[in-house]
Structure formats: structure tokens, C-alpha cells
Design an enzyme around this catalytic site. Structure first.
Site, PDB file in Angstrom:
ATOM      1  N   SER A 136     -46.908  73.141  18.960  1.00 18.64           N
ATOM      2  CA  SER A 136     -46.333  74.127  19.875  1.00 18.64           C
ATOM      3  C   SER A 136     -45.454  73.494  20.950  1.00 18.64           C
ATOM      4  CB  SER A 136     -47.474  74.886  20.555  1.00 18.64           C
ATOM      5  OG  SER A 136     -47.009  75.656  21.640  1.00 18.64           O
ATOM      6  N   GLU A 138     -45.497  74.388  23.843  1.00 21.36           N
ATOM      7  CA  GLU A 138     -46.318  74.312  25.054  1.00 21.36           C
ATOM      8  C   GLU A 138     -46.793  72.880  25.321  1.00 21.36           C
ATOM      9  OE1 GLU A 138     -47.320  76.535  27.430  1.00 21.36           O
ATOM     10  OE2 GLU A 138     -46.035  78.103  26.610  1.00 21.36           O
ATOM     11  N   TYR A 160     -54.963  75.177  25.967  1.00 16.31           N
ATOM     12  CA  TYR A 160     -54.331  75.399  24.665  1.00 16.31           C
ATOM     13  C   TYR A 160     -53.376  74.254  24.331  1.00 16.31           C
ATOM     14  CZ  TYR A 160     -50.889  77.288  21.370  1.00 16.31           C
ATOM     15  OH  TYR A 160     -50.035  77.464  20.302  1.00 16.31           O
TER      16      TYR A 160
END
Length: 347
Positions: A136, A138, A160
Site C-alpha cells: 500500500s 500508506e 495498518y
């Protein structure tokens, strides 16, 4: 480039999610037998796959669902032994960044240790699979450079993102230590009408269409200044498949190369409906993250050059697609509400 096994069999974790459903469709169209792992639930959670089951060319023959969980190593091993896939796509995760602050231990169990259990089961069984890991954007978090590429350092800003960084490095470790064909797809935000309603893009299109039809009046939001690189999930799952068709396993950033603020997304969606967003959107502090990721902008140059991949759906077209789908949903909701009122009044 392609593997010679016939028929090719894919195993998808997270098949009931947005990406899993688009990937299942795509692979079925390529002639694959598709197997998916789903979690046992007291309610049906296969809504995104229902239309596939209604396809007479698919039902009962080429799409198979198996109960399992990324936190259950023995169960994963059992499914792998039974299905003997040629490709594995690990899309399963607790994928909501804000929720990961509320459930950090569960998020890490699923998103980090789940990846390790899956990789170890593949290695231990000696299966000659090609493995795709859903990494990801992120992971970049507090970004060190813009745009972000495959060599940009990670600075994760949520449980996460930390779990995804762990998985990313485990994939590389299994590739280097055991010669496993394993790839990381570092996907930037990708959306669709199948996006969960708690994710920001879908939250906005769902609310805007309901406001248009008088079903609600206000949309509560958090940080409107966060910038994201938004693409279409249907485009991005094709990149996943392309990664596993290469001679050599490698990691790729998948992105549009454009960044937009949450405010821009809101303004566009409301404008498409002829609405003034400022009359309906209110800020609620509960929707702010404890540590914000301010700017994500991906450079997919490597994917363009090596995979031949590029996005087909742009920012404005994505908004139109999602508004159209959610308007249909809101109209059905309003009709149901109307019939309910008629029934109550005896009309």
C-alpha cells in the site's frame, strides 16, 4: 512469459472485497479457474460476487469459494493443498486505516502475520506458485520525496501501514532467501462503485446522491486537505496480473501520477449533482486520524516501462462512474422508503 499450466488456477484471499471481485472477474475472463478464501460469517458477505454467479459460463465450474482466514495457518495450508494454485493473490486484510487505530492488534495479526503464514505455507508445501502481495501507498506515510517510487523510503503512520511494511519485507525476504516468485504491488488509492461505504470516496458519493434525493441533509467529514492519488480499482487489478506474468519477480508502484485533495473530490461529486457542497458538509473531529498522511502521489514509470500498464480511468470519470452507481442505489432506497410509508398508511 506466461506459465504453461493448463488450466491456470488462481487463489485469491479477500475475494469478497472490492479488489478481489474485480480480479476474479478479470481472471475468469482470461480462462482461469478461480478459488477464493472467505471468512465464515452468520450473514452473506459475497454481494460483490453475486453477479459472477449469475453468469452461466461461470457458475459451479470455474469459481470456487473456500472457508478460511489469514490468521489460521492450518486452514491456509489445507486450502493450498486442495486447490494447488499456480498464482496466489493476497488481497485479504483489515484494510481501513482509521479502524487500524481502534483495532491495532487484529490489524497486525491479519495484515502482517497473515502474510507470513501464507508465504510459509506455500514454501513448506513446495508449491511452484507465483505470489502477489497487496502492498500500500500508506507505507510511505510521512513522505520523504514526491512523487513516490519503488525506492522511496517508508515512514508508516498507522498500525495498518506498519503491518503492510512488515509484509512487504517478508515478501522480499522469501524471494531472496528461498527463490520464491513473489511480488509487491505498491498500489495507491483505487476506488470504484464497489468500494466500502466507510472509505472516503464512497462515503462522499453515497452521501451526495442521498442528499440530492432528500434522503439525508449533512455529510460529516474529517481532514479535507489530505491529498491522494486516486485511480480505478478495475485498472489496478490488471496490473496485479501483469506482475505475475513477468520472467522475473519484482515490485511495482501502481498509480495515476495525479494528486487531488479530499475537498476536490467532494466539490466534483456534488457539482455533478448540481449541489453546493459547502451547504451540506460539516467537519467532525472524530474522523481525523491521530497521525495524518498529508500527501500521496505515485510515479508508476517502472510499471509503464516494464509491464506496459497505464490507467484507463481518470479522476473525473471515476467520480462520474461512482455517482451514477450510487444514484441508482439511492433511487432504489427512496422507492423502498415510499412503499414502506404507503404500507404503513394503508394506501
Amino acid at each position: 512469459m506466461n506459465q504453461s499450466s493448463n488450466p491456470r488456477r488462481a487463489l485469491i484471499t479477500g475475494i469478497t472485497g472490492q479488489d478481489g471481485s474485480y480480479l476474479a472477474e478479470f481472471l475468469l475472463g482470461k480462462g482461469y479457474d478461480v478459488h477464493g478464501i472467505i471468512r465464515r460469517s452468520s450473514s452473506f458477505n459475497t454481494g460483490r460476487l453475486d453477479h459472477i454467479y449469475q453468469d452461466p459460463h461461470v457458475t459451479g465450474s470455474r469459481l470456487h469459494l473456500h472457508y478460511g482466514d489469514l490468521t489460521d495457518a492450518a486452514g491456509l495450508r489445507d486450502v493450498l493443498s486442495k486447490t494447488r494454485p499456480t498464482e496466489v493473490y493476497n488481497l485479504g486484510a483489515q484494510s481501513h486505516v482509521r479502524v487500524s487505530y481502534d483495532q491495532p492488534v487484529y490489524t497486525v495479526h491479519t495484515d502482517a502475520l497473515g502474510t507470513l503464514m501464507l508465504l510459509e505455507a506455500i514454501r513448506d508445501l513446495g508449491l511452484p506458485v507465483r505470489y502477489y502481495q497487496a502492498s500500500s501507498s500508506e507505507m510511505f506515510g510521512k513522505v520523504a520525496q514526491t512523487p513516490q517510487t519503488e525506492t522511496t523510503p517508508f515512514h508508516p503512520r498507522s498500525p495498518y501501514a506498519c503491518a503492510k511494511v512488515y509484509s512487504y519485507w517478508q515478501v522480499i525476504n522469501y524471494r531472496e532467501a528461498y527463490g520464491m516468485y513473489a511480488c509487491n504491488g505498491i498500489l495507491f488509492n483505487h476506488e470504484s462503485p464497489r468500494r466500502g461505504e466507510t472509505f472516503v470516496t464512497r462515503k462522499v458519493t453515497r452521501a451526495a446522491t442521498r442528499i440530492k434525493l432528500g434522503l439525508q441533509d449533512t455529510l460529516y467529514m474529517g481532514n479535507l486537505d489530505a491529498k491522494r492519488d486516486w485511480g480505478f480499482a478495475g485498472d489496478y487489478v490488471q496490473a496485479m496480473w501483469m506482475m505475475l506474468q513477468q520472467e522475473k519477480a519484482d515490485d511495482f508502484v501502481i498509480a495515476t501520477g495525479e494528486t487531488h485533495t479530499v475537498r476536490e473530490w467532494i466539490a466534483l461529486c456534488f457539482q455533478l449533482l448540481g449541489l453546493d457542497w459547502e451547504k451540506h458538509v460539516k467537519i467532525d473531529p472524530q474522523y481525523f486520524r491521530p497521525a495524518e498522511v498529508d500527501l500521496l502521489l505515485g510515479d508508476a514509470g517502472k510499471a509503464r516501462k516494464i509491464l506496459g500498464w497505464k490507467p484507463a480511468v481518470g479522476f473525473a470519470d471515476l467520480a462520474k462512474m461512482m455517482i451514477a452507481a450510487d444514484m441508482h442505489l439511492a433511487e432504489s432506497e427512496k422507492l423502498l422508503q415510499h412503499h414502506s410509508r404507503q404500507g404503513q398508511s394503508g394506501g
